[in-house]
Write a protein that holds these residues in place. Structure first.
Motif, PDB file in Angstrom:
ATOM      1  N   HIS A   1       8.688  10.313   7.228  1.00 13.35           N
ATOM      2  CA  HIS A   1       9.082  11.643   6.768  1.00 13.35           C
ATOM      3  C   HIS A   1       9.651  11.637   5.353  1.00 13.35           C
ATOM      4  N   ASP A   2       9.810  10.440   4.789  1.00 13.56           N
ATOM      5  CA  ASP A   2      10.309  10.326   3.417  1.00 13.56           C
ATOM      6  C   ASP A   2       9.119  10.418   2.464  1.00 13.56           C
ATOM      7  N   LYS A   3       8.828  11.615   1.960  1.00 14.66           N
ATOM      8  CA  LYS A   3       7.642  11.837   1.133  1.00 14.66           C
ATOM      9  C   LYS A   3       7.660  11.033  -0.170  1.00 14.66           C
ATOM     10  N   PRO A   4       8.781  11.015  -0.920  1.00 14.32           N
ATOM     11  CA  PRO A   4       8.789  10.196  -2.149  1.00 14.32           C
ATOM     12  C   PRO A   4       8.532   8.718  -1.869  1.00 14.32           C
ATOM     13  N   LEU A   5       9.094   8.225  -0.762  1.00 15.89           N
ATOM     14  CA  LEU A   5       8.885   6.822  -0.417  1.00 15.89           C
ATOM     15  C   LEU A   5       7.425   6.562  -0.064  1.00 15.89           C
ATOM     16  N   GLN A   6       6.824   7.475   0.688  1.00 10.56           N
ATOM     17  CA  GLN A   6       5.427   7.295   1.073  1.00 10.56           C
ATOM     18  C   GLN A   6       4.507   7.344  -0.152  1.00 10.56           C
ATOM     19  N   LYS A   7       4.835   8.216  -1.101  1.00  9.91           N
ATOM     20  CA  LYS A   7       4.038   8.264  -2.323  1.00  9.91           C
ATOM     21  C   LYS A   7       4.208   6.972  -3.127  1.00  9.91           C
ATOM     22  N   GLY A   8       5.429   6.460  -3.168  1.00  7.70           N
ATOM     23  CA  GLY A   8       5.654   5.191  -3.853  1.00  7.70           C
ATOM     24  C   GLY A   8       4.917   4.047  -3.197  1.00  7.70           C
ATOM     25  N   LEU A   9       4.872   4.049  -1.868  1.00  5.77           N
ATOM     26  CA  LEU A   9       4.121   3.011  -1.155  1.00  5.77           C
ATOM     27  C   LEU A   9       2.626   3.127  -1.424  1.00  5.77           C
ATOM     28  N   LEU A  10       2.145   4.368  -1.552  1.00  7.58           N
ATOM     29  CA  LEU A  10       0.726   4.560  -1.863  1.00  7.58           C
ATOM     30  C   LEU A  10       0.395   4.014  -3.246  1.00  7.58           C
ATOM     31  N   ILE A  11       1.264   4.298  -4.218  1.00  2.69           N
ATOM     32  CA  ILE A  11       1.052   3.775  -5.568  1.00  2.69           C
ATOM     33  C   ILE A  11       1.110   2.248  -5.558  1.00  2.69           C
ATOM     34  N   PHE A  12       2.089   1.711  -4.829  1.00  5.96           N
ATOM     35  CA  PHE A  12       2.185   0.256  -4.708  1.00  5.96           C
ATOM     36  C   PHE A  12       0.931  -0.325  -4.074  1.00  5.96           C
ATOM     37  N   GLY A  13       0.421   0.334  -3.034  1.00  2.00           N
ATOM     38  CA  GLY A  13      -0.778  -0.155  -2.362  1.00  2.00           C
ATOM     39  C   GLY A  13      -1.988  -0.181  -3.273  1.00  2.00           C
ATOM     40  N   VAL A  14      -2.138   0.865  -4.096  1.00  4.56           N
ATOM     41  CA  VAL A  14      -3.279   0.930  -5.016  1.00  4.56           C
ATOM     42  C   VAL A  14      -3.173  -0.166  -6.077  1.00  4.56           C
ATOM     43  N   MET A  15      -1.990  -0.300  -6.676  1.00  4.88           N
ATOM     44  CA  MET A  15      -1.813  -1.311  -7.719  1.00  4.88           C
ATOM     45  C   MET A  15      -1.975  -2.728  -7.156  1.00  4.88           C
ATOM     46  N   PHE A  16      -1.421  -2.944  -5.965  1.00  7.15           N
ATOM     47  CA  PHE A  16      -1.557  -4.261  -5.350  1.00  7.15           C
ATOM     48  C   PHE A  16      -3.018  -4.555  -5.020  1.00  7.15           C
ATOM     49  N   SER A  17      -3.739  -3.542  -4.568  1.00  8.60           N
ATOM     50  CA  SER A  17      -5.155  -3.724  -4.262  1.00  8.60           C
ATOM     51  C   SER A  17      -5.947  -4.105  -5.506  1.00  8.60           C
ATOM     52  N   VAL A  18      -5.627  -3.482  -6.635  1.00 14.65           N
ATOM     53  CA  VAL A  18      -6.316  -3.808  -7.887  1.00 14.65           C
ATOM     54  C   VAL A  18      -6.061  -5.257  -8.275  1.00 14.65           C
ATOM     55  N   LEU A  19      -4.798  -5.669  -8.221  1.00 12.02           N
ATOM     56  CA  LEU A  19      -4.468  -7.051  -8.584  1.00 12.02           C
ATOM     57  C   LEU A  19      -5.120  -8.051  -7.635  1.00 12.02           C
ATOM     58  N   LEU A  20      -5.186  -7.692  -6.347  1.00  9.05           N
ATOM     59  CA  LEU A  20      -5.811  -8.586  -5.382  1.00  9.05           C
ATOM     60  C   LEU A  20      -7.314  -8.673  -5.620  1.00  9.05           C
ATOM     61  N   GLN A  21      -7.940  -7.563  -5.971  1.00 13.53           N
ATOM     62  CA  GLN A  21      -9.368  -7.584  -6.283  1.00 13.53           C
ATOM     63  C   GLN A  21      -9.663  -8.488  -7.480  1.00 13.53           C
ATOM     64  N   GLU A  22      -8.817  -8.393  -8.507  1.00 15.08           N
ATOM     65  CA  GLU A  22      -9.033  -9.232  -9.680  1.00 15.08           C
ATOM     66  C   GLU A  22      -8.765 -10.704  -9.370  1.00 15.08           C
TER      67      GLU A  22
END
Length: 227
Positions: free
Chosen positions: A43-64
């Motif tokens: 229910h913490d919307k800012p936290l969930q958005k931050g986790l989404l951003i973290f997930g995207v950035m981490f996915s990019v680094l893992l792909q590279e």
């Protein structure tokens, strides 16, 4: 004929392996993001958005990171092909491998993007019914296309940087990948994601063309259909 057959076989193997490496990177990044979401307050919307951003950035680094591991694997494979060949030459060059690997990465990325898009298209509801943009599917198609091309060009740039130890080229690929992925958070302001992505695609295409041995003279001859 035998050499051409070996080239086609190596290209197909490289394409399949690159798709597999991308799938593994996606699986690992999705698993980490899923655990982070489940361990946090939904229910913490800012936290969930931050986790989404973290997930995207981490996915990019893992792909590279997996792109680098795949380069190391291909380098070992080429050395083995050279040792087994009669003329001491590999049937496929590292430049060709880079192109095929980039295409495999891009096609798999585009396939998953289209699967997610088609899943959203099943409904319920109509796009834009609540006042949102009706260009969701159109812009998603354009973004999928640009990512396929970008992964192809990034593969050429990344492999060239690894082959010649030019760390600036590798860093540029990672930064461009992060920038394109981060620009999607501008949506539904689609101009903020599409325009920078296509500008980066044009720059990456020109850069990859030059690194592959292309020149302005060759391009002019191609456009004028001259030999």
């Amino acid at each position: 004929p035998a050499r051409g057959l070996a080239q086609r076989g190596a290209s197909r193997c490289s394409l399949s392996c690159r798709a597999f490496f991308w799938l593994v990177s996606l699986l690992l990044s999705s698993l980490i993001w899923f655990i982070a979401v489940k361990a946090s307050d939904p229910h913490d919307k800012p936290l969930q958005k931050g986790l989404l951003i973290f997930g995207v950035m981490f996915s990019v680094l893992l792909q590279e990171a997996f792109r680098f591991l795949y380069y190391k694997l291909l380098r070992k494979a080429i050395e083995g092909l050279v040792a087994l060949s009669e003329d001491g030459c590999s049937p496929i060059s590292i430049q060709q491998m880079a192109y095929v690997a980039g295409v495999g990465f891009g096609l798999m990325s585009g396939a998953f993007s289209m699967i997610n898009l088609l899943a959203d298209a099943l409904g319920p509801g109509t796009v834009g019914i609540h006042g949102d943009s009706q260009l969701y599917f159109l812009t998603s198609a354009f973004m999928t296309m640009v990512l396929i091309f970008l992964h192809t060009f990034w593969g050429i740039l990344f492999f060239h940087g690894c082959e010649h130890r030019r760390w600036g080229e590798i860093t540029a690929v990672v930064v461009m990948h992060l920038a394109v992925s981060g620009s999607t958070f501008c949506n539904p302001l689609y101009v903020g994601s599409l325009v920078p992505s296509y500008l980066l695609m044009a720059a990456a295409a020109a850069w990859a063309y030059l690194l592959s041995g292309g020149s302005a003279q060759n391009l002019r001859r191609f456009l004028l259909c001259k030999s």
